[in-house]
Design a protein around this motif. Structure first.
Motif, PDB file in Angstrom:
ATOM      1  N   LEU A   1      50.291  17.456  21.438  1.00  0.00           N
ATOM      2  CA  LEU A   1      51.474  17.917  22.157  1.00  0.00           C
ATOM      3  C   LEU A   1      52.701  17.786  21.265  1.00  0.00           C
ATOM      4  CD1 LEU A   1      50.904  16.266  25.666  1.00  0.00           C
ATOM      5  CD2 LEU A   1      50.176  18.518  24.867  1.00  0.00           C
ATOM      6  N   ALA A   2      53.653  18.661  21.481  1.00  0.00           N
ATOM      7  CA  ALA A   2      54.888  18.606  20.717  1.00  0.00           C
ATOM      8  C   ALA A   2      55.672  17.347  21.070  1.00  0.00           C
ATOM      9  CB  ALA A   2      55.733  19.841  21.008  1.00  0.00           C
ATOM     10  N   GLN A   3      56.419  16.819  20.101  1.00  0.00           N
ATOM     11  CA  GLN A   3      57.285  15.678  20.383  1.00  0.00           C
ATOM     12  C   GLN A   3      58.393  16.111  21.342  1.00  0.00           C
ATOM     13  OE1 GLN A   3      58.660  14.005  16.707  1.00  0.00           O
ATOM     14  NE2 GLN A   3      56.650  13.209  16.146  1.00  0.00           N
ATOM     15  N   ASN A   4      58.970  15.127  22.015  1.00  0.00           N
ATOM     16  CA  ASN A   4      60.037  15.391  22.998  1.00  0.00           C
ATOM     17  C   ASN A   4      59.574  16.400  24.057  1.00  0.00           C
ATOM     18  OD1 ASN A   4      61.812  13.714  21.488  1.00  0.00           O
ATOM     19  ND2 ASN A   4      62.216  15.444  20.100  1.00  0.00           N
ATOM     20  N   THR A   5      58.350  16.198  24.511  1.00  0.00           N
ATOM     21  CA  THR A   5      57.768  17.112  25.494  1.00  0.00           C
ATOM     22  C   THR A   5      58.494  17.053  26.827  1.00  0.00           C
ATOM     23  OG1 THR A   5      55.602  16.990  24.448  1.00  0.00           O
ATOM     24  CG2 THR A   5      55.654  17.651  26.755  1.00  0.00           C
ATOM     25  N   GLY A   6      59.008  15.868  27.175  1.00  0.00           N
ATOM     26  CA  GLY A   6      59.675  15.706  28.464  1.00  0.00           C
ATOM     27  C   GLY A   6      58.666  15.545  29.590  1.00  0.00           C
TER      28      GLY A   6
END
Length: 237
Positions: free
Chosen positions: A157-162
């Motif tokens: 998953l991408a960082q800073n996914t929220g």
């Protein structure tokens, strides 16, 4: 009042009837003692008359009610919140077809053990994870609790996914009914898991904390924990 115990002490304690938070329709473990090894069944609570008797459904096995005799000694076990409570009772009266319920003696001594709030159960449940950062991918839930889940996926998953939304299906009893669970969650930690096979890359793992789990789904997850605790403790993480 229940007897006092040091914080974190999981030793059995004495509970009052009201502290079990027994609910009509609530599932209980129904244990008979006719053989050297107690036999476990599942039943549900029909009702009670305080200080006189409880009314419970007669468990079924292989499509038929189990044999139950007046005067027979039983142990009932109840999961309530983070407590497992148990008590001995005696069958007072048996009602056969078409009711299939029994009166058992009202508990006079209840023993309870406190459990971890976030006790996790090993599972293997496919799920869908969606997020505002364009996330929409299939994951597998490998352990589950009332407060969150650990998921594994082949894609990082991408960082800073929220915040994300997790959707999965639970099988509930009786009747093996499928219930769709959808809940918001917060990604609390990330890591890697063991590769699923030789010559395969490792999986990515993410610890999720549920943010707005529906109360009915919360109770289903409580029951999942309860059943794992009494039927297959190896599933407890």
């Amino acid at each position: 009042m229940s007897s006092s115990a040091p914080a974190g002490d999981n030793a059995p304690r004495v509970y009052e009837f009201e502290q079990m938070n027994l609910q009509v329709g609530g599932r209980v473990q129904f244990i008979t003692h006719r053989t050297l090894k107690p036999i476990q069944h599942f039943s549900s609570v029909v009702g009670w008359v305080k200080d006189e008797y409880l009314i419970v459904k007669i468990p079924f096995e292989n499509g038929a009610p189990i044999a139950l005799n007046e005067g027979e000694k039983l142990t009932l076990r109840v999961f309530s919140g983070v407590n497992v409570c148990s008590f001995s009772c005696v069958v007072q009266r048996v009602f056969q077809r078409p009711l299939y319920y029994a009166h058992v003696s009202f508990p006079d001594q209840i023993q309870g053990t406190n459990l971890r709030t976030a006790m996790r159960v090993k599972v293997d449940i496919p799920a869908q994870l969606k997020g505002s950062a364009g996330i929409d991918q299939r994951v597998f839930i490998v352990n589950l609790s009332v407060s969150g889940a650990l998921v594994e996926t082949a894609h990082e998953l991408a960082q800073n996914t929220g915040d994300v939304v997790l959707r999965f299906t639970l099988i509930t009893q009786p009747g093996n009914r499928e219930v769709m669970v959808t809940t918001k969650a917060i990604i609390r930690n990330a890591g890697t898991a063991k590769a699923p096979g030789p010559n395969l890359p490792p999986l990515f793992s993410y610890g999720l904390q549920f943010a707005d789990l529906d109360h009915a789904h919360y109770l289903m997850l409580q029951n999942l924990t309860y059943e794992a605790l009494i039927a297959d403790r190896q599933k407890i993480v």
